[in-house]
Write an enzyme that holds these catalytic residues in place. Structure first.
Site, short mmCIF file in Angstrom:
data_model
loop_
_atom_site.label_atom_id
_atom_site.label_comp_id
_atom_site.label_asym_id
_atom_site.label_seq_id
_atom_site.Cartn_x
_atom_site.Cartn_y
_atom_site.Cartn_z
N GLY A 18 -81.19 -5.60 -23.74
CA GLY A 18 -81.70 -5.97 -25.05
C GLY A 18 -81.78 -7.46 -25.30
O GLY A 18 -82.07 -7.90 -26.41
N THR A 19 -81.55 -8.27 -24.28
CA THR A 19 -81.60 -9.71 -24.49
C THR A 19 -83.01 -10.26 -24.31
O THR A 19 -83.21 -11.46 -24.44
CB THR A 19 -80.66 -10.45 -23.52
OG1 THR A 19 -80.83 -9.91 -22.21
CG2 THR A 19 -79.22 -10.28 -23.94
N GLY A 20 -83.94 -9.41 -23.99
CA GLY A 20 -85.33 -9.86 -23.96
C GLY A 20 -85.85 -10.19 -22.57
O GLY A 20 -86.78 -10.98 -22.43
N LYS A 21 -85.29 -9.59 -21.55
CA LYS A 21 -85.75 -9.88 -20.19
C LYS A 21 -87.17 -9.36 -19.98
O LYS A 21 -88.04 -10.07 -19.46
CB LYS A 21 -84.79 -9.23 -19.16
CG LYS A 21 -83.39 -9.77 -19.26
CD LYS A 21 -82.47 -9.11 -18.26
CE LYS A 21 -82.25 -7.63 -18.54
NZ LYS A 21 -81.56 -7.37 -19.81
N HIS A 66 -54.43 1.92 -45.32
CA HIS A 66 -54.64 1.57 -43.91
C HIS A 66 -55.56 0.35 -43.81
O HIS A 66 -55.21 -0.66 -43.18
CB HIS A 66 -55.24 2.77 -43.19
CG HIS A 66 -55.54 2.53 -41.73
ND1 HIS A 66 -54.75 3.03 -40.73
CD2 HIS A 66 -56.53 1.84 -41.12
CE1 HIS A 66 -55.24 2.65 -39.56
NE2 HIS A 66 -56.33 1.92 -39.77
N GLU A 67 -56.70 0.42 -44.46
CA GLU A 67 -57.66 -0.69 -44.35
C GLU A 67 -57.12 -1.94 -45.03
O GLU A 67 -57.32 -3.05 -44.54
CB GLU A 67 -59.01 -0.30 -44.96
CG GLU A 67 -59.73 0.83 -44.23
CD GLU A 67 -59.96 0.57 -42.74
OE1 GLU A 67 -60.07 -0.60 -42.34
OE2 GLU A 67 -60.01 1.55 -41.97
N ASP A 102 -57.40 1.72 -33.23
CA ASP A 102 -56.68 0.45 -33.38
C ASP A 102 -55.67 0.29 -32.26
O ASP A 102 -55.54 -0.79 -31.67
CB ASP A 102 -55.91 0.41 -34.71
CG ASP A 102 -56.84 0.50 -35.91
OD1 ASP A 102 -58.01 0.14 -35.75
OD2 ASP A 102 -56.37 0.92 -36.98
N HIS A 144 -54.95 -3.81 -42.62
CA HIS A 144 -55.72 -4.68 -41.72
C HIS A 144 -56.13 -5.96 -42.44
O HIS A 144 -55.94 -7.06 -41.93
CB HIS A 144 -57.02 -3.98 -41.29
CG HIS A 144 -56.85 -2.87 -40.30
ND1 HIS A 144 -56.16 -3.02 -39.12
CD2 HIS A 144 -57.32 -1.59 -40.30
CE1 HIS A 144 -56.21 -1.89 -38.45
NE2 HIS A 144 -56.91 -1.00 -39.14
N GLY A 174 -79.13 -10.30 -17.20
CA GLY A 174 -78.49 -10.42 -18.51
C GLY A 174 -78.27 -9.07 -19.13
O GLY A 174 -78.83 -8.08 -18.68
P1 ADP Z 1 -84.16 -6.24 -21.99
O1 ADP Z 1 -85.34 -6.05 -21.12
O2 ADP Z 1 -83.40 -7.49 -21.72
O3 ADP Z 1 -83.25 -5.06 -22.06
P2 ADP Z 1 -86.15 -6.24 -23.98
O4 ADP Z 1 -87.03 -7.32 -23.50
O5 ADP Z 1 -86.57 -4.86 -23.65
O6 ADP Z 1 -84.68 -6.44 -23.46
O7 ADP Z 1 -85.95 -6.41 -25.53
C1 ADP Z 1 -86.11 -5.34 -26.42
C2 ADP Z 1 -86.67 -5.83 -27.74
O8 ADP Z 1 -85.74 -6.65 -28.40
C3 ADP Z 1 -87.88 -6.68 -27.55
O9 ADP Z 1 -89.03 -5.91 -27.50
C4 ADP Z 1 -87.85 -7.57 -28.77
O10 ADP Z 1 -88.41 -6.92 -29.88
C5 ADP Z 1 -86.39 -7.71 -29.03
N1 ADP Z 1 -85.89 -8.97 -28.44
C6 ADP Z 1 -84.97 -9.06 -27.46
N2 ADP Z 1 -84.72 -10.34 -27.17
C7 ADP Z 1 -85.49 -11.08 -27.97
C8 ADP Z 1 -85.67 -12.49 -28.14
N3 ADP Z 1 -85.00 -13.37 -27.42
N4 ADP Z 1 -86.57 -12.90 -29.07
C9 ADP Z 1 -87.24 -12.01 -29.81
N5 ADP Z 1 -87.12 -10.68 -29.69
C10 ADP Z 1 -86.25 -10.20 -28.80
ZN ZN Z 2 -57.53 0.83 -38.49
#
Ligand code: ADP
Ligand code: ZN
Ligand code: MG
Length: 626
Positions: free
Chosen positions: A225-228, A445-446, A522, A449, A222
């Site tokens: 930052g998705t929490g793997k 400009h803004e 843009d 948009h 994934g």
């Molecule tokens: P990945 O390994 O997918 O890059 P991380 O597990 O390192 O992501 O996530 C980084 C931080 O983001 C975690 O330590 C947590 O604080 C936050 N975080 C990410 N996903 C979640 C989630 N589903 N629920 C709660 N916190 C999350």
């Molecule tokens: Zn613009």
């Protein structure tokens, strides 16, 4: 201003390999022992010399004199000297006097000695000890000391000489289990799939008796930052099983063969601690496809490491209770061999959270914050489509920082708004560097948009328009927020999006009769969108429902993508023509739209110039009044 990053959330897990401080052999012993040894040898040598010095040094002539007068008791003839004892006694010690003299070439000496009845012997002078000390021990001692010193210096950089081949990371099992599934929100499917792994780790024997198929390797895939990483830790927490955490990049070493040794070691240690989890983060660092061109060395090393990993995974049978979890942002680059049955054959997608997921994640990260009653996390979540867990954690953190800086005792909606803007666009510039003319232009400009977004049917509602410069490159911005999550876009909606993107540039042209550089981003985005319509979505009438160009992973820079051109020059020209037409038609359309609504545009721009920031409602009010 620089971004202050402090942790509000105490539970934030540290994501790194758990390494105890490394100590090489020399660090453990201290260099002291070596010196001790050297000094002892030196003393020994000096002692021996001193013994010889204690003998009386006499000239050769005197020696001959003693010999003739029969006063020599015995002597040893060495290569360059003669040492011996006299029959005379030393006055002080009462022992026979010892002498030493230089040896001259004297063929008669032996005969003379024999005549006088002197016991004599010859000895080859031994340089053994001094040779040993000066040509071997001292240089070696110096080299060793330097070595140890360098090793200590470089140890922190993972290059400890004394530890080559040994397992540097001393992979420790982590056993504090304070992260559970409760700390992970919005990944219900992944959690469900991992449930089985947990069952297995809790009770491997029972699991086996019931005939469950043992999970061996599970790959979490994934976006970043998705929490793997968090999920992997939570699995260990839920199961109460030790956790061996190592990152793919830790395996890659300067020295060939170390990575492979480390893999072997990791599995060996894990087997001893079973049931347990081995977690290999950033698997793509070692698991990239083999057999590509050699890129900047280090290639063989990676392949060896990967091969060893495959061997280990084949070699253990999951009945001993070891589960290998791994995570990657880029499953597409992994070597296919890794995904075969018996290896990472179970793949779990950890996707970006949806609206509900975002609300849940925000709840977790605001748990310890004092919030003003007006804060509605639902609205915050609505404003943050596409944010991953890490971004949302960041938003909560920033909001708390902002509230603290303003001296509030609760975090307000305003703080969240500002925090989101910050996370999207980087910190606000402290003072506006726009000249009044620039500000005037940016307002139009803004407004362009925003107005187009309000007027076209497929335009997403404007949430906020701002002419406060932010970060690098953005002089102002218009933020649109979709009413609901969207997974599909129709052709007309895409055309409307292009229109909104062009709104800024067209407004400048209509009002000032001249354009500026401010529309670069843009235009980039609208061209890209138009090209995607033609090449990826088959939305061109002329070219039909075909796709053109094949994306492929670049062999050289793994993060870049090249495009394989799988069409003719002729088609390329047609594509360009189609893209140009889409953009030009949109441009015309926007021009007409803005000219027809010029009074509204003027009103909006004036209001924006005055207030610098307009909310969605304010924009709507102006548009409806006009
Ligand atoms: P990945 O390994 O997918 O890059 P991380 O597990 O390192 O992501 O996530 C980084 C931080 O983001 C975690 O330590 C947590 O604080 C936050 N975080 C990410 N996903 C979640 C989630 N589903 N629920 C709660 N916190 C999350
Ligand atoms: Zn613009
Ligand atoms: Mg991670």
């Amino acid at each position: 201003m620089e971004k202050t990053k402090f942790q509000i959330n105490k539970k934030e897990p540290e994501i790194h390999v758990n390494k105890p401080p490394e100590r090489s052999f020399w660090q453990r012993q201290g260099p002291f022992n070596v010196w001790y040894f050297v000094i002892m040898l030196l003393f020994l040598y000096m002692f021996q010399s001193a013994m010889e010095v204690k003998r009386e040094e006499i000239p050769y002539s005197q020696f001959m004199g003693y010999l003739q007068s029969g006063q020599i008791a015995e002597c040893i003839i060495k290569e360059n000297m003669i040492a011996g004892t006299l029959k005379l006694m030393d006055q002080k010690t009462g022992k026979p006097r010892r002498f030493i003299t230089v040896r001259l070439r004297d063929d008669q000496l032996a005969k003379a000695l024999a005549e006088k009845g002197v016991k004599y012997s010859a000895a080859v002078e031994s340089h053994f000890l001094s040779n040993l000390i000066f040509s071997w021990i001292i240089p070696f001692a110096i080299i060793f000391l330097l070595w140890g010193y360098l090793g200590k210096k470089m140890g922190g950089m993972g290059m400890n000489f004394m530890n080559i081949g040994k397992n540097k990371a001393h992979i420790h099992a982590e056993t504090d289990h304070n992260i559970t599934f409760e700390d992970v929100a919005g990944a219900d499917e992944a959690k469900q799939e991992l449930q089985e792994v947990i069952e297995f780790l809790r009770n491997p024997d029972r699991f086996q008796r019931l005939g469950g198929r043992m999970p061996k390797g599970v790959l979490l895939a994934g976006p970043p930052g998705t929490g793997k990483t968090l999920l992997a830790r939570a699995v260990s927490g839920e199961a109460g099983a030790p956790f061996f955490n190592i990152s793919g990049s830790d395996f890659i070493e300067m020295f060939v063969g170390v990575g492979a040794a480390r893999v072997r070691d990791l599995f060996e240690q894990a087997r001893k601690k079973a049931p347990c989890i081995i977690f290999i983060d950033e698997l793509d660092a070692i698991g990239r496809q083999r057999g590509g061109p050699v890129v900047m060395g280090g290639h063989d090393e990676r392949e060896q490491t990967l091969n060893q990993l495959l061997v280990e995974m084949d070699g253990f049978d999951s009945s001993n209770g070891v589960v290998v979890l791994s995570a990657t942002n880029r499953p597409e680059v992994l070597d296919k061999a890794l995904l075969r049955p018996g290896r990472f054959d179970r793949q779990i997608v950890v996707d970006k959270p949806d609206l509900r997921g975002r609300v849940e994640i925000l709840k977790i990260h605001t748990k310890d914050l004092t919030m003003a009653p007006d804060v509605d996390l639902e609205i915050v979540a609505r404003r943050t489509p596409g944010f991953v867990g890490a971004d949302l954690a960041n938003v909560a953190n920033e909001a708390a920082i902002l509230a603290a800086r303003k001296g509030r005792d609760a975090v307000t909606t305003q703080d969240f708004e500002a925090a989101i803007d910050r996370v999207i666009a980087g910190p606000e510039k402290k003072k506006s560097t726009l000249s009044p003319e620039e500000k005037h232009r940016v307002s139009y400009h803004e407004s362009g948009h925003a107005l187009v977004a309000e007027l076209v049917p497929g335009g997403e509602p404007v949430h906020k328009v701002s002419i406060i410069p932010r970060g690098i490159g953005a002089l102002g911005y218009t933020l649109q927020v979709p009413e609901k999550e969207k997974f599909l876009a129709t052709r007309n909606e895409l055309l409307d999006q292009i229109a909104v993107l062009l709104g800024g540039r067209v407004a400048e042209e209509v009002v000032f009769g001249d354009v500026s550089t401010g529309a670069q981003n843009d235009l980039e985005r609208s061209s890209e969108l138009a090209r995607s319509m033609v090449c990826s979505y088959g939305m061109s009438e002329q070219l039909g429902a075909l796709t053109f160009g094949k994306k492929q992973a670049s062999l050289f820079l793994s993060t870049e993508y090249g495009e394989e051109k799988n069409y003719s020059e002729e088609t390329a020209r047609q594509i360009d023509a189609e893209v140009r037409e889409i953009v030009q038609e949109s441009y015309e359309r926007v021009r007409i739209l803005l000219k027809d609504n010029r009074p509204v545009l003027d009103a909006l721009a004036a209001r924006l110039e005055e207030k610098e920031v307009l909310s969605g409602e304010e924009v709507k009010a102006v548009v409806e009044k006009g």
